[in-house]
Design a protein around this motif. Structure first.
Motif: not given
Length: 145
Positions: A67-79
Motif C-alpha cells: 500500500g505504501m509503495r502504491a501510494q508513493m508511485k501515485e505521488i511520483r506519477s503526479k509530479r
C-alpha cells in the motif's frame, strides 16, 4: 554420503548468499546514502525476523508495504515533469526570486513525506502484539548503539 550432504548444503548456502547480495539495489561505491538505506533495511528485517510474527501478521505487513509503495508511485506519477529546474519558473519573475514561496512549498512537501512515513510506521507497529512491540523497542535500541 554424509560428506556429500554437507558439501551440497554448503554449496546451496553459498549460492543463495551470493544471489541475495547481488539481488539488492545497485549502489555506487561512493553513494553513502544508498549504502545506509540498505544497512537500515537489513537491520529492520533482522529485527522483524526475531519477533516471531504469525502468518497473518506477515501478510498484514506485506499488504502495508504494498500500500505504501502504491501510494508513493501515485505521488511520483503526479509530479512527473516537475523535477529539477522545471518547476522553478513558479518562483522566478521580473522582480526576482520568491524565496518565501519556494521555502513554503518545500516545507509542505517535506511535511507530507514525514507524515506518510509516520503513518506507515504506525500501521506497522499496530500490527504487532504488545509483547512484540516491547521486544521490537528493545531490539531497535540495541541496534542503535
Amino acid at each position: 554420503m554424509k560428506t556429500l550432504k554437507v558439501l551440497t548444503i554448503v554449496a546451496i548456502t553459498g549460492l543463495v548468499g551470493a544471489t541475495a547480495v547481488h539481488a539488492g539495489p545497485n549502489c555506487k561505491k561512493d553513494d553513502k546514502q544508498c549504502q545506509k538505506r540498505i544497512e537500515n533495511r537489513s537491520a529492520m528485517k533482522e529485527i522483524f525476523q526475531q519477533l516471531d510474527l504469525t502468518a497473518e501478521q506477515q501478510s498484514a505487513l506485506r499488504e502495508n508495504r504494498q500500500g505504501m509503495r502504491a501510494q508513493m508511485k501515485e505521488i511520483r506519477s503526479k509530479r512527473q515533469g516537475k523535477r529539477g529546474m522545471a518547476h522553478m519558473g513558479a518562483y522566478v519573475s521580473a522582480e526576482g526570486f520568491d524565496k518565501q514561496a519556494f521555502m513554503d512549498d518545500a516545507m509542505k512537501k517535506a511535511q507530507s513525506r514525514i507524515e506518510k512515513r509516520a503513518e506507515g510506521f504506525e500501521k506497522t507497529i499496530n500490527i504487532l502484539t504488545p509483547e512484540q512491540r516491547e521486544k521490537f523497542a528493545t531490539l531497535l535500541k540495541e541496534k542503535q548503539k
